[in-house]
Design a protein around this motif. Structure first.
Motif, PDB file in Angstrom:
ATOM      1  N   GLU A 257     -37.071  -1.870  71.087  1.00 36.57           N
ATOM      2  CA  GLU A 257     -38.381  -1.557  70.493  1.00 36.57           C
ATOM      3  C   GLU A 257     -39.256  -2.807  70.438  1.00 36.57           C
ATOM      4  N   LYS A 258     -38.630  -3.945  70.179  1.00 38.43           N
ATOM      5  CA  LYS A 258     -39.370  -5.205  70.097  1.00 38.43           C
ATOM      6  C   LYS A 258     -39.764  -5.712  71.481  1.00 38.43           C
ATOM      7  N   TYR A 259     -38.859  -5.521  72.466  1.00 35.62           N
ATOM      8  CA  TYR A 259     -39.106  -6.027  73.825  1.00 35.62           C
ATOM      9  C   TYR A 259     -38.925  -4.895  74.840  1.00 35.62           C
ATOM     10  N   PRO A 260     -39.824  -3.916  74.852  1.00 30.25           N
ATOM     11  CA  PRO A 260     -39.650  -2.767  75.755  1.00 30.25           C
ATOM     12  C   PRO A 260     -39.687  -3.144  77.237  1.00 30.25           C
ATOM     13  N   GLU A 261     -40.242  -4.317  77.547  1.00 29.94           N
ATOM     14  CA  GLU A 261     -40.369  -4.733  78.949  1.00 29.94           C
ATOM     15  C   GLU A 261     -39.097  -5.387  79.486  1.00 29.94           C
ATOM     16  N   ARG A 262     -38.145  -5.716  78.616  1.00 30.41           N
ATOM     17  CA  ARG A 262     -36.928  -6.406  79.051  1.00 30.41           C
ATOM     18  C   ARG A 262     -35.914  -5.392  79.600  1.00 30.41           C
ATOM     19  N   ALA A 263     -35.859  -5.325  80.928  1.00 30.05           N
ATOM     20  CA  ALA A 263     -34.996  -4.333  81.569  1.00 30.05           C
ATOM     21  C   ALA A 263     -33.522  -4.579  81.280  1.00 30.05           C
TER      22      ALA A 263
END
Length: 359
Positions: A257-263
């Motif tokens: 939720e904090k880093y949605p871009e971190r695959a």
């Protein structure tokens, strides 16, 4: 040349060697320019010419051997190195590169012999001993790597890379008491609460089969640096027990939720949910993951697991559609098997048979 204006530099060096064909340093510069310009054959030709000059022979042969090694032409690199060693048996750079070539060629016994020679020559150089230990580990010689690292540690007991690697080797050799003692010394040397030492504490607990204690150390490291991939992966690996799994899921839920871009976060989370049979949550994470920019191989495995989830949920058409996408990216036997089962479950047995026949 130093300003990286290679076109002008090449023109000037060419003028210099035209006027003075024996200008070795200019020739070496031209060889480097050719190599940097991916004109490998030209670079090799220049260096071979220089190797015939006794003044420049060793330097040229060293560069040739390194070029062949970088181009993964290991046999050719070895030929050049052996020519070097004929006239200079104690050339440690040549011996080190010979060992690297032998490792690449999987000639482990001969590689170990070269590494043993280096141990005798680098005994008072901590940096070189550290490099040597890395090569020894590549040939699975943890005992010799331990010896090299102990020698390096005795010279530089406050060097963090040496501290970290000697503890890793101690754990690998199941010398856990020694590993714990070194961890304590490392903290006293000024590295208290260092993330990598914290992770190593977790590794010691894993070796003791104490998953709960290991989990706490890995979680502590991840809390300190939530971008630390090592802590993330190791935390995932010890979270198979239900109580630890719930804690891991809580942590990863907050991180995605904090880093949605971190695959990498989402992929690790999705895989854990999948292994824990939390299919609805795993499906959601995989569906989000495949919308992100990830390598095709990772995308294929995510799609494969998503297809398996569709199978278990009796959504066989969706399973076929998704597994076909995975197959198109990576026709791996496991993915082919998933596609075959998906087609079979959807009663299209002929299509499943085609896929198996194709494999």
């Amino acid at each position: 040349f130093s300003l990286n204006k290679m076109t002008i530099a090449k023109t000037l060096f060419t003028e210099l060697v035209t006027k003075n064909p024996d200008d070795g340093e200019s020739w070496f510069a031209l060889a480097q320019i050719a190599y940097d310009s991916v004109e490998i054959e030209e670079s090799i030709a220049i260096l071979e010419r220089l190797s015939k000059n006794s003044v420049f022979r060793n330097k040229a042969l060293h560069k040739l051997a390194n070029i062949y090694y970088a181009q993964q032409q290991f046999d050719k690199s070895l030929v050049v190195i052996n020519a070097l060693l004929q006239t200079s048996r104690l050339d440690t750079k040549a011996i080190q590169l010979k060992a690297k070539n032998l490792i690449a060629l999987k000639q482990t016994k001969d590689a170990k012999h070269q590494l043993d020679i280096l141990l005798g020559m680098w005994g008072d150089d901590a940096r070189k001993l550290f490099e040597l230990s890395q090569l020894q580990l590549k040939v699975n010689d943890a005992v010799s790597a331990e010896k090299s690292l102990e020698m390096a540690y005795s010279i530089e007991p406050q060097a963090l890379p040496i501290i970290i690697d000697i503890i890793k080797v101690k754990i690998r050799l199941n010398k856990l008491t020694q590993a714990s003692a070194l961890l304590l010394k490392g903290e006293k040397a000024g590295y208290k609460d260092n993330i990598y030492l914290t992770i190593l504490k977790g590794d010691v607990e894993v070796a003791k089969n104490n998953a709960s204690a290991a989990f706490n150390y890995y979680l502590k490291a991840l809390n300190k640096d939530d971008s630390n991939i090592i802590a993330l992966v190791k935390l995932s690996q010890v979270s198979h027990l239900k109580a630890l799994s719930n804690k891991f899921i809580t942590k990863l839920t907050s991180l995605v939720e904090k880093y949605p871009e971190r695959a990498i976060l989402r992929h690790t989370f999705a895989d854990h949910l999948f292994k824990q049979n939390k299919l609805e949550q795993a499906r959601f994470q995989y569906q989000r993951l495949i919308m992100q920019d990830i390598p095709s191989e990772k995308r294929a495995w995510a799609l494969n697991n998503l297809a398996i989830i569709h199978q278990r949920e009796n959504s066989f058409q969706a399973a076929v559609d998704v597994s076909k996408q995975a197959f198109a990216m990576l026709p791996n036997p496991v993915i082919i098997d998933t596609l075959g089962w998906s087609c079979g479950k959807r009663t299209r047995l002929s299509e499943a048979g085609f896929q198996y026949a194709f494999y």
